[in-house]
Motif scaffolding. Structure first.
Motif, PDB file in Angstrom:
ATOM      1  N   VAL A  73      40.362  31.489  45.693  1.00 29.80           N
ATOM      2  CA  VAL A  73      41.126  32.573  45.068  1.00 29.80           C
ATOM      3  C   VAL A  73      42.509  32.745  45.693  1.00 29.80           C
ATOM      4  N   LEU A  74      42.846  31.936  46.691  1.00 30.02           N
ATOM      5  CA  LEU A  74      44.118  32.127  47.398  1.00 30.02           C
ATOM      6  C   LEU A  74      45.324  31.956  46.469  1.00 30.02           C
ATOM      7  N   GLY A  75      45.202  31.103  45.462  1.00 30.44           N
ATOM      8  CA  GLY A  75      46.319  30.880  44.544  1.00 30.44           C
ATOM      9  C   GLY A  75      46.393  31.862  43.393  1.00 30.44           C
ATOM     10  N   THR A  76      45.459  32.810  43.324  1.00 29.67           N
ATOM     11  CA  THR A  76      45.452  33.788  42.223  1.00 29.67           C
ATOM     12  C   THR A  76      46.704  34.662  42.290  1.00 29.67           C
ATOM     13  N   VAL A  77      47.312  34.871  41.138  1.00 32.80           N
ATOM     14  CA  VAL A  77      48.531  35.676  41.049  1.00 32.80           C
ATOM     15  C   VAL A  77      48.173  37.159  41.053  1.00 32.80           C
ATOM     16  N   ILE A  78      48.936  37.940  41.826  1.00 31.00           N
ATOM     17  CA  ILE A  78      48.768  39.396  41.846  1.00 31.00           C
ATOM     18  C   ILE A  78      50.145  40.043  41.872  1.00 31.00           C
ATOM     19  N   PRO A  79      50.248  41.302  41.470  1.00 32.34           N
ATOM     20  CA  PRO A  79      51.540  41.991  41.549  1.00 32.34           C
ATOM     21  C   PRO A  79      52.045  42.042  42.996  1.00 32.34           C
ATOM     22  N   PHE A  80      53.321  41.865  43.158  1.00 31.09           N
ATOM     23  CA  PHE A  80      53.958  41.893  44.472  1.00 31.09           C
ATOM     24  C   PHE A  80      53.728  43.236  45.158  1.00 31.09           C
TER      25      PHE A  80
END
Length: 402
Positions: free
Chosen positions: A284-291
Motif C-alpha cells: 500500500v506504500l504507493g497508494t495515493v492520498i491527499p497531501f
C-alpha cells in the motif's frame, strides 16, 4: 483422367460447400448485427461514444487546445459541413469544409457577438448572411454557451440549409458543451478549495510545532551537538515537505516519511515518554492520498492525546491492504475526547485545537465521497482510534514528488 460423372459430382460438391460457407458467414454477420442491437440502439451507442471522445478534451474547460480536439467529434455529432467554437472574444476551433480565413473569423465573431449579447440562438440566411459577407459559406447557425448564468461562448455551424432539426441538435450540443465547461470549473474550484485547506493546515503547523521543535533542538546544542545537527536536518526536510507549493496528492510512503520526521522531532522533546509502533504493508506504500492527511492526525494524537497525559504515551500507526482500499489507522492511549464534542468539531460547529481532524475529514469527503470520511472512536480517558480508508486505484489523482 476422371469420368464425366465424377467431374459432375465434384462440381456439385464444391457448389454445395460454397453455399454452406456463404450461408454460415451470412448467419454470423446477421447474428453480430443482432448482438449490436437495433438500428436505434446502434445510433444511440454511436452518439454516446462520440460525446465521450469529445468530453475527454474538455476536462480543462473551454481552452483553445481542448476546443480544437473536441470540435471534430462535435461536428460528427451534428453531421454538418463546418463547426466553429468561440469564447467571448476569439475563435477557439474551426473544423470542416469551409476554409478558415482571417476575414471569415472576423465576420463570424460579429455574428457571435449578437448571440453573446442576447443569449439566444440565431440563424443567418439570405440577406443576413450576405450582410456578414459569408454568402459563399452557406447558411449560418449560432447557438449560445450558457455557463453559470452567463453566455461564455458560442457554437456556430455552417450548412447549405439550416433546418429545424439542425437547430435543435446544435442547441443540444451547445448545452452539453456548456455542462462540460461547468464541470471543469467545478473541478478547478475543488482544487482551489483543497489548496486553501492545505494552507490552513500549514498555518496550524507553523506556530506550535516550529516553536517546540526549535526549543528541542536548542536544548541539544551544548550537550550533544551531533544530535542537534541531525535534528536540524530532519526539521529542514519536514518543513520542505510540509510547505511545498505544488501538488494536492502524495503517496502513503511520502506521507509516512514526513510523519517519521515529525515524530523524531517530537521524541526529542518527550524522550522516553513517547513510544511509536508501525505496521505498514509494503503493497500500500504507493497508494495515493491527499497531501498532509496523515501528519495532522498523528499531531492530534501527540498534542491532544499525550501531551497532557501522565506517564508513557503510545501511538500505533498501521496501513493495511483491504481489497480495493488501503486502510490506515492511528491509535493512541491518550486522554481521548467527548464524542459529542468530536461530532461538533467534524461538523464545523465547534472551534478549538482539533481543526486538523476536520480539515482532513473534509478533504477526504471532497475527493472520495461521503463514505470515505474519517471514522473516529474515542471517549474521555479511553484514547483515540482514527481510521482512514482510501481507494488504491486513483488514475485521476497524480502524486507530486516531495
Amino acid at each position: 483422367m476422371l469420368s464425366p460423372a465424377v467431374d459432375i459430382a465434384l462440381v456439385c460438391a464444391v457448389a454445395v460447400l460454397t453455399v454452406a460457407v456463404v450461408g454460415a458467414l451470412g448467419f454470423r454477420l446477421s447474428r453480430s448485427q443482432r448482438d449490436l442491437g437495433s438500428d436505434a440502439e446502434q445510433a444511440t451507442y454511436s452518439t454516446l461514444h462520440t460525446a465521450s471522445l469529445a468530453s475527454a478534451h474538455l476536462r480543462a474547460g473551454l481552452t483553445p487546445a481542448g476546443a480544437r480536439k473536441a470540435s471534430r467529434h462535435l461536428r460528427d455529432l451534428l453531421d454538418c459541413d463546418t463547426l466553429v467554437i468561440t469564447d467571448a472574444s476569439a475563435v477557439l476551433a474551426w473544423d470542416g469544409a469551409v476554409s478558415d480565413t482571417p476575414f471569415r473569423r472576423q465576420r463570424l465573431l460579429s455574428a457571435a457577438a449578437l448571440v453573446l449579447e442576447s443569449g439566444r440562438t440565431r440563424v443567418f440566411r439570405g440577406a443576413a448572411v450576405r450582410a456578414l459577407g459569408l454568402e459563399d459559406c452557406g447558411e449560418l447557425l449560432v447557438s449560445p454557451l450558457p455557463v453559470n448564468g452567463q453566455t461564455l461562448g458560442t457554437v456556430a455551424v455552417f450548412a447549405p440549409t439550416v433546418r429545424a432539426g439542425l437547430v435543435r441538435a446544435a442547441n443540444e450540443v451547445a448545452a452539453w458543451l456548456a455542462t462540460q465547461v461547468e464541470l471543469a470549473e467545478l473541478d478547478a474550484s475543488r482544487a482551489q478549495l483543497m489548496e486553501a485547506e492545505v494552507r490552513a493546515l500549514r498555518a496550524q503547523i507553523s506556530p506550535h510545532f516550529i516553536y517546540n521543535s526549535l526549543n528541542a533542538i536548542a536544548s541539544y546544542i551544548n550537550t550533544d551537538p551531533a544530535r542537534a545537527r541531525e535534528l536540524v536536518v530532519e526539521f529542514a526536510d519536514f518543513t520542505r515537505y510540509s510547505f511545498r507549493r505544488h501538488g494536492n496528492f502524495t503517496t502513503i510512503a511520502q506521507e509516512l516519511e514526513s510523519v517519521d520526521r515529525y515524530l523524531l522531532l517530537e521524541r526529542a522533546r518527550f524522550g522516553e515518554r513517547l513510544k511509536v509502533a508501525l505496521q505498514i504493508a509494503p503493497e500500500v506504500l504507493g497508494t495515493v492520498i491527499p497531501f498532509l492527511s496523515l501528519q495532522p492526525l498523528v499531531e492530534n494524537s501527540v498534542r491532544h492525546g499525550l501531551e497532557t497525559k501522565d506517564g508513557q504515551g503510545r501511538i500505533s500507526i498501521a496501513a493495511v491492504d483491504a481489497g480495493a482500499d488501503a486502510v490506515i489507522t492511528i491509535e493512541d492511549n491518550g486522554v481521548g475526547m467527548d464524542p459529542e464534542y468530536l461530532r461538533s468539531v467534524l461538523a464545523g460547529h465547534a472551534d478549538g485545537d482539533h481543526v486538523g481532524l476536520r480539515n482532513v475529514d473534509v478533504r477526504l469527503r471532497q475527493v472520495y465521497g461521503e463514505k470515505h470520511g474519517l471514522v473516529i472512536d474515542t471517549a474521555p480517558g479511553a484514547g483515540t482510534l482514527i481510521t482512514m480508508r482510501v481507494p488504491k486505484s486513483q488514475p485521476e489523482n497524480r502524486p507530486t514528488n516531495a
